[in-house]
Design a protein around this motif. Structure first.
Motif, PDB file in Angstrom:
ATOM      1  N   ASP A   1      58.684  46.934 -44.056  1.00  0.00           N
ATOM      2  CA  ASP A   1      59.077  45.916 -43.071  1.00  0.00           C
ATOM      3  C   ASP A   1      57.881  45.069 -42.653  1.00  0.00           C
ATOM      4  N   ALA A   2      57.077  44.669 -43.630  1.00  0.00           N
ATOM      5  CA  ALA A   2      55.892  43.857 -43.358  1.00  0.00           C
ATOM      6  C   ALA A   2      56.275  42.379 -43.214  1.00  0.00           C
ATOM      7  N   PRO A   3      55.541  41.617 -42.398  1.00  0.00           N
ATOM      8  CA  PRO A   3      55.766  40.166 -42.343  1.00  0.00           C
ATOM      9  C   PRO A   3      55.282  39.529 -43.643  1.00  0.00           C
ATOM     10  N   MET A   4      56.214  39.139 -44.488  1.00  0.00           N
ATOM     11  CA  MET A   4      55.888  38.720 -45.838  1.00  0.00           C
ATOM     12  C   MET A   4      56.640  37.445 -46.203  1.00  0.00           C
ATOM     13  N   VAL A   5      55.946  36.552 -46.895  1.00  0.00           N
ATOM     14  CA  VAL A   5      56.546  35.345 -47.449  1.00  0.00           C
ATOM     15  C   VAL A   5      56.245  35.320 -48.936  1.00  0.00           C
TER      16      VAL A   5
ATOM     17  N   ARG B   1      67.671  20.920 -60.569  1.00  0.00           N
ATOM     18  CA  ARG B   1      67.808  22.372 -60.410  1.00  0.00           C
ATOM     19  C   ARG B   1      66.897  22.827 -59.259  1.00  0.00           C
ATOM     20  N   ARG B   2      67.307  23.854 -58.553  1.00  0.00           N
ATOM     21  CA  ARG B   2      66.465  24.419 -57.476  1.00  0.00           C
ATOM     22  C   ARG B   2      65.684  25.591 -58.060  1.00  0.00           C
ATOM     23  N   LEU B   3      64.488  25.289 -58.523  1.00  0.00           N
ATOM     24  CA  LEU B   3      63.649  26.289 -59.169  1.00  0.00           C
ATOM     25  C   LEU B   3      62.546  26.806 -58.251  1.00  0.00           C
ATOM     26  N   ASP B   4      62.285  26.099 -57.151  1.00  0.00           N
ATOM     27  CA  ASP B   4      61.160  26.420 -56.273  1.00  0.00           C
ATOM     28  C   ASP B   4      61.694  26.999 -54.963  1.00  0.00           C
ATOM     29  N   HIS B   5      61.108  28.106 -54.543  1.00  0.00           N
ATOM     30  CA  HIS B   5      61.726  28.911 -53.497  1.00  0.00           C
ATOM     31  C   HIS B   5      60.722  29.334 -52.429  1.00  0.00           C
ATOM     32  N   ILE B   6      61.258  29.565 -51.234  1.00  0.00           N
ATOM     33  CA  ILE B   6      60.524  30.210 -50.145  1.00  0.00           C
ATOM     34  C   ILE B   6      61.431  31.300 -49.578  1.00  0.00           C
ATOM     35  N   TRP B   7      60.978  32.524 -49.671  1.00  0.00           N
ATOM     36  CA  TRP B   7      61.714  33.672 -49.129  1.00  0.00           C
ATOM     37  C   TRP B   7      60.862  34.345 -48.058  1.00  0.00           C
ATOM     38  N   VAL B   8      61.519  34.962 -47.082  1.00  0.00           N
ATOM     39  CA  VAL B   8      60.804  35.703 -46.047  1.00  0.00           C
ATOM     40  C   VAL B   8      61.407  37.094 -45.893  1.00  0.00           C
ATOM     41  N   SER B   9      60.586  38.012 -45.451  1.00  0.00           N
ATOM     42  CA  SER B   9      61.057  39.362 -45.154  1.00  0.00           C
ATOM     43  C   SER B   9      61.767  39.379 -43.805  1.00  0.00           C
ATOM     44  N   PRO B  10      62.548  40.429 -43.519  1.00  0.00           N
ATOM     45  CA  PRO B  10      63.258  40.497 -42.234  1.00  0.00           C
ATOM     46  C   PRO B  10      62.354  40.361 -41.019  1.00  0.00           C
ATOM     47  N   ALA B  11      61.109  40.812 -41.135  1.00  0.00           N
ATOM     48  CA  ALA B  11      60.183  40.716 -40.001  1.00  0.00           C
ATOM     49  C   ALA B  11      59.901  39.266 -39.602  1.00  0.00           C
ATOM     50  N   LEU B  12      60.157  38.330 -40.508  1.00  0.00           N
ATOM     51  CA  LEU B  12      59.903  36.912 -40.228  1.00  0.00           C
ATOM     52  C   LEU B  12      61.193  36.101 -40.134  1.00  0.00           C
TER      53      LEU B  12
END
Length: 271
Positions: free
Chosen positions: A145-149, A224-235
């Motif tokens: 559960d680390a703050p991760m992007v 196409r949407r090839l570029d992404h930004i994801w975040v962990s639940p902590a963020l």
């Protein structure tokens, strides 16, 4: 509360595009952190001077001769974290740092070639192997559960409206079921939030890439949407609290003189 704006951009040669393309974008948007892919240079060839003139004093570069390579330029200090062995070919496709307390991963996933069959196309087999390694790694990390992007050019458009024609691209590399299902599975086991689709309904078309083969990318709009930004639940709250205003796909950058075929994507975290 502080804000941290992160940009991800496959620039398709950082030396070619630093001053004419990246610098004007930075002047307009002023991201705190720039995550770049396909920099196409070795570490010592990275144009640090140009980025210092843009206001970035901290760099983390994973370059190599020829193709590939990733780099992070930041207004804030970067803590170098160990990279993982995602790429069986030893290519510079991943880096990991910590900035303002956030663990940040920058990826350039292999494109995979033209033939979506790992038995006859080693480049596609390489892509699937890379994706499997990412999945195992983030599944093991999820319990922390680390703050991760995690950001970058994943070279996969996972959802129906992440491509101009779901039906016509089902057998085209970047949107085949084995890729899209694999990427979604990775997101789920890692408990990540795909920020774009958290903020924008899945039936709304979103693209970050348009082929160079299109003379007028806006008219044809075969993206196409090839570029992404994801975040962990902590963020989650940090990423979503400002709604769509915090997330932008900068489509106009595709229309610049001698552009990359990808456009930058930004997210402002409210930390």
């Amino acid at each position: 509360m502080t804000e941290l704006t992160i940009a991800t951009w496959n620039v398709n040669s950082v030396r070619l595009r630093a001053e004419p393309l990246i610098a004007p974008f930075v002047k307009q948007v002023r991201p705190d952190v720039l995550c770049l892919q396909e920099i196409k240079c070795r570490n010592e060839e990275f144009p640090a001077r140009a980025f210092r003139e843009m206001g970035y004093e901290h760099f983390h570069v994973r370059g190599m001769k020829g193709m590939h390579g990733v780099a992070i330029a930041s207004r804030h200090p970067l803590e170098d974290l160990s990279d993982e062995d995602f790429c069986r070919s030893g290519e510079a496709r991943h880096q990991r740092v910590r900035v303002k307390g956030v663990e940040l991963h920058n990826f350039y996933v292999p494109a995979g070639g033209d033939e979506p069959d790992p038995e006859i196309n080693p480049r596609f087999a390489h892509k699937l192997d890379f994706l499997e390694r990412m999945t195992r790694y983030f599944e093991n990390r999820a319990k922390e559960d680390a703050p991760m992007v995690i950001v970058g050019d994943f070279n996969i458009a996972p959802h129906e409206h992440d491509v101009w024609s779901h039906k016509q691209l089902l057998k085209v590399v970047s949107h085949t079921p084995v890729e899209t299902e694999g990427l979604i599975a990775m997101r789920e086991v890692g408990n990540f939030l795909d920020v774009a689709r958290e903020l924008v309904p899945e039936d709304e078309k979103l693209y970050t890439w348009w082929s160079y083969r299109s003379r007028d990318y806006r008219e044809s709009n075969r993206g196409r949407r090839l570029d992404h930004i994801w975040v962990s639940p902590a963020l989650k709250d940090a990423a979503l609290s400002k709604g769509r205003d915090a997330f932008t796909i900068w489509e106009d950058e595709r229309g610049r003189d001698k552009p990359s075929d990808h456009v930058p994507v930004t997210l402002t975290l409210s930390l």
